[in-house]
Write an enzyme that holds these catalytic residues in place. Structure first.
Site, PDB file in Angstrom:
ATOM      1  CG  ASN A 160       1.432  -9.516   1.492  1.00 41.77           C
ATOM      2  OD1 ASN A 160       0.301  -9.740   1.498  1.00 41.77           O
ATOM      3  ND2 ASN A 160       1.990  -8.204   1.136  1.00 41.77           N
ATOM      4  CG  HIS A 196       1.999  -4.012  -1.203  1.00 34.94           C
ATOM      5  ND1 HIS A 196       1.152  -3.731   0.028  1.00 34.94           N
ATOM      6  CD2 HIS A 196       2.401  -2.780  -1.602  1.00 34.94           C
ATOM      7  CE1 HIS A 196       1.361  -2.315   0.243  1.00 34.94           C
ATOM      8  NE2 HIS A 196       2.004  -1.815  -0.780  1.00 34.94           N
ATOM      9  CD  GLU A 237      -3.607  -7.108  -6.333  1.00 37.30           C
ATOM     10  OE1 GLU A 237      -4.056  -7.943  -5.598  1.00 37.30           O
ATOM     11  OE2 GLU A 237      -3.808  -5.742  -6.127  1.00 37.30           O
TER      12      GLU A 237
END
Length: 201
Positions: free
Chosen positions: A107, A109, A179
């Site tokens: 994942n 975050h 990201e």
């Protein structure tokens, strides 16, 4: 659907899918890694259109499919995923998927865990909390997942400053750059290491 010369990524996304877009772009012509499918729990997710643009199969599922049946698991197994990437996916992953793909689900975050994680901490909620708390910096955490929100083992953290006068939107833009820069590289590194280990074994 497994190609012996390719490692398979499956993306899970709930919204716009800008990180999904980065993965689709990065691996479109990659010699040994491909995005094999995209799964979404949101029929309005723009991520579904992004997958269609890249001719990647996309699957829509609901809460019943995900939590009370093996429907999603069975669809996933068709693609033999070497890595499942949660890219803006908001539901907690159930035990049947965790058991089927141990250490194969990651994942991203938009904060420096363990702070500003947990249920409900996603998107603007995270950035608003960071700004309101007067934090000097924020960033991203890429991590393996487990049965709790945002509690899995860290793979990478990258930081950026929180500037005086920042709004949640300004901070979000800065974090999103991190990201987009780092997620494809981490995915590539994990799958390259996985391939090297399998060849040794």
């Amino acid at each position: 659907m497994k190609r012996p010369d390719k490692k398979n990524i499956v993306i899970f996304a709930s919204g716009s899918g800008s990180n999904a877009q980065r993965l689709l772009e990065h691996f479109e012509h990659h010699p040994s890694i491909r995005v094999a499918a995209l799964f979404s729990n949101n029929p309005k997710a723009y991520a579904l259109e992004r997958a269609e643009t890249y001719r990647v199969p996309a699957f829509l599922f609901n809460r019943e499919d995900f939590y009370h049946s093996d429907k999603v698991l069975e669809q996933l197994r068709q693609f033999e995923p070497d890595l499942i990437v949660l890219a803006g996916f908001l539901w907690l992953v159930p035990q049947n998927l965790l058991r089927a793909f141990p250490n194969r689900i990651i994942n991203i975050h938009p904060a420096l865990l363990p702070q500003y994680g947990g249920k409900g901490m996603h998107g603007r909620h995270v950035h608003a909390a960071v700004v309101q708390a007067g934090e000097p910096e924020s960033g991203i955490t890429i991590h393996y997942i487990n049965e709790e929100y945002d509690k899995g083992t860290f793979i990478l953290q990258e930081r950026c400053p929180v500037l005086p006068g920042d709004t949640p939107e300004a901070l979000a833009a800065r974090v999103l750059q991190l990201e987009h820069r780092h997620l494809p590289l981490v995915v590539e590194q994990l799958l390259t290491e996985q391939d090297q280990q399998e060849k040794k074994d």
